[in-house]
Write a protein that holds these residues in place. Structure first.
Motif, PDB file in Angstrom:
ATOM      1  N   GLU A  91       0.891  -1.152  -0.159  1.00  0.00           N
ATOM      2  CA  GLU A  91       0.129   0.216  -0.020  1.00  0.00           C
ATOM      3  C   GLU A  91       0.785   1.223  -0.060  1.00  0.00           C
ATOM      4  O   GLU A  91       0.340   2.368  -0.443  1.00  0.00           O
ATOM      5  N   PRO A  94       2.370   0.953  -4.434  1.00  0.00           N
ATOM      6  CA  PRO A  94       1.421   0.363  -5.119  1.00  0.00           C
ATOM      7  C   PRO A  94       2.145   0.381  -6.708  1.00  0.00           C
ATOM      8  O   PRO A  94       2.480   1.498  -7.042  1.00  0.00           O
ATOM      9  N   TRP A 134      -0.494  -4.882  -5.233  1.00  0.00           N
ATOM     10  CA  TRP A 134      -1.230  -3.645  -4.977  1.00  0.00           C
ATOM     11  C   TRP A 134      -1.168  -2.846  -6.106  1.00  0.00           C
ATOM     12  O   TRP A 134      -0.262  -2.402  -6.630  1.00  0.00           O
ATOM     13  N   GLN A 138      -5.573   1.683  -1.683  1.00  0.00           N
ATOM     14  CA  GLN A 138      -6.525   1.211  -0.895  1.00  0.00           C
ATOM     15  C   GLN A 138      -7.058  -0.186  -1.689  1.00  0.00           C
ATOM     16  O   GLN A 138      -7.092  -0.221  -2.957  1.00  0.00           O
ATOM     17  N   GLN A 139      -7.106  -1.523  -0.770  1.00  0.00           N
ATOM     18  CA  GLN A 139      -7.749  -2.618  -1.154  1.00  0.00           C
ATOM     19  C   GLN A 139      -8.825  -2.911  -0.675  1.00  0.00           C
ATOM     20  O   GLN A 139      -9.171  -2.667   0.266  1.00  0.00           O
ATOM     21  N   SER A 163      -0.194  -8.759   2.669  1.00  0.00           N
ATOM     22  CA  SER A 163      -1.478  -8.711   3.473  1.00  0.00           C
ATOM     23  C   SER A 163      -1.190  -9.137   4.950  1.00  0.00           C
ATOM     24  O   SER A 163      -0.116  -9.451   5.237  1.00  0.00           O
ATOM     25  N   PHE A 174      -8.460  -6.528   2.883  1.00  0.00           N
ATOM     26  CA  PHE A 174      -7.491  -7.219   2.288  1.00  0.00           C
ATOM     27  C   PHE A 174      -6.942  -8.432   3.212  1.00  0.00           C
ATOM     28  O   PHE A 174      -6.058  -9.071   2.758  1.00  0.00           O
ATOM     29  N   HIS A 193       2.854  -7.331   6.055  1.00  0.00           N
ATOM     30  CA  HIS A 193       2.088  -6.116   6.391  1.00  0.00           C
ATOM     31  C   HIS A 193       2.292  -5.873   7.943  1.00  0.00           C
ATOM     32  O   HIS A 193       2.231  -4.571   8.336  1.00  0.00           O
TER      33      HIS A 193
END
Length: 391
Positions: A91, A94, A134, A138-139, A163, A174, A193
């Motif tokens: 994120e 990306p 990504w 935002q996912q 993730s 996500f 993450h």
């Protein structure tokens, strides 16, 4: 029988980011620390004959990354000529139109995942490496769902994602569900993450782990930081965590005492000269501190012994010496914490929380959609023009 494969996994470098908790003048030093740790990781790859290097997200920080930095990283990875490198954008970096990854020509041994799940088959190692990067800031959904199954083609199936495994009450769209990991058919799932090493985890027959960030950036990321070094072979996965971080953020909780010499003596007995020179410390006075107590004097006395230290109480913690203006905004706020009770909120965070409140009172689906659009437009403006869901 498949040969044993050695791999190294890391995440969260965020090169060129100024978001280090600590004095502003320390940012340059911490960025140097990051490069030193990164170069140490590359030396491990060479000295231990690592076959595969996995970078599971946030190698760069898009907003600040310089072209020269991207080129330096690409050149460093290209020097690992006998090694295959797989990168999953996260994120912070990306794979968008203005992506940092587009600022350099990447060497042939580096593969960058983007978009939906794709797969690289390494016939020389009899391994299949799945991944998805990504492509927006935002996912809105997880890519590893109940529909995914690794191909049963005799290769060892690995997946890399930026993730995290979902907790039962996780609000993040996500996040991965343990039942989906278990049903994936993967031998190993490398995640990126979390700030801290996740430990060795298992869902069904799938082993998974998150290496945590290469270097700690705040007092919210306390503990050792480094990389995962592992071995893969058919039917067996073995991993270990290697601490590489140059400095730690350390909080010590102490009872207040009017005799500051007592507090100082206790701290000196619990820390070495090397630690006091290397790490960043926060001293939290946990019991009732009298209003007349001169905390600044204690701060000054400790500063003569520690290279970086701050003293906080329940009343002063929000105004810490280091300040959190250098921290990356996190738009999520715990359900247990109200907006007024939360410390260190950025303008974007306040905006995000207020829009959520308006959404909760929306009477129709149309109103909900309208507030969702307002949220996206507002965050894009507050986040210096970055637009979510950019392709």
């Amino acid at each position: 029988m498949s040969p044993q494969i050695r791999f190294l996994q890391c995440s969260g470098c965020r090169f060129d980011s100024p978001n280090w908790e600590g004095p502003e003048e320390w940012i340059s030093q911490r960025n140097q620390d990051l490069w030193k740790t990164f170069e140490t990781m590359l030396l491990i790859c060479q000295s231990e004959k690592i076959d595969l290097l996995f970078i599971t997200g946030n190698l760069f920080e898009q907003e600040y990354t310089r072209k020269s930095t991207v080129e330096r990283v690409a050149k460093s990875l290209g020097a690992l000529k006998t090694m295959s490198v797989f990168i999953v954008p996260g994120e912070k970096d990306p794979y968008v139109m203005t992506s940092a990854y587009r600022l350099a020509v990447w060497p042939s041994n580096v593969q960058i995942f983007s978009g939906e799940i794709s797969c690289f088959n390494l016939k020389s190692h009899n391994i299949s490496i799945y991944g998805a990067g990504w492509t927006a800031y935002q996912q809105d959904r997880t890519v590893l769902n109940q529909e995914f199954r690794a191909k049963d083609d005799g290769t060892l199936p690995i997946m890399l994602l930026h993730s995290e495994a979902a907790e039962s009450n996780s609000p993040k769209s996500f996040s991965l569900r343990s039942e989906h990991i278990a049903a994936s058919g993967l031998a190993y799932l490398g995640l990126g993450h979390q700030a801290i090493f996740s430990g060795i985890q298992k869902a069904g027959k799938t082993i998974w782990a998150d290496s945590g960030f290469l270097e700690a950036r705040s007092f919210n990321e306390q503990g050792p930081h480094g990389v995962i070094v592992g071995k893969l072979e058919q039917g067996h996965v073995q991993i270990e965590f290697r601490e590489l971080g140059q400095r730690q953020y350390i909080t010590k909780y102490l009872d207040f005492h009017h005799d500051y010499k007592t507090i100082i003596a206790k701290l000196l007995s619990e820390t070495s000269t090397e630690d006091r020179e290397q790490h960043l410390y926060r001293i939290a006075l946990v019991n009732q501190v009298p209003k007349e107590a001169d905390i600044n004097t204690l701060q000054k006395l400790l500063s003569e012994k520690f290279r970086f230290i701050e003293v906080v109480t329940s009343q002063t913690e929000a105004d810490s010496q280091f300040g959190l203006d250098f921290m990356t905004p996190d738009f999520s706020i715990s359900n247990k914490t109200s907006l007024e009770e939360s410390n260190y909120l950025s303008l974007a965070q306040v905006y995000f929380q207020k829009i959520k409140e308006y959404q909760s009172t929306a009477g129709t689906p149309a109103e909900q959609e309208q507030w969702e659009l307002i949220k996206k437009i507002g965050l894009a403006a507050l986040e210096q023009g970055r637009i979510s869901y950019e392709n």
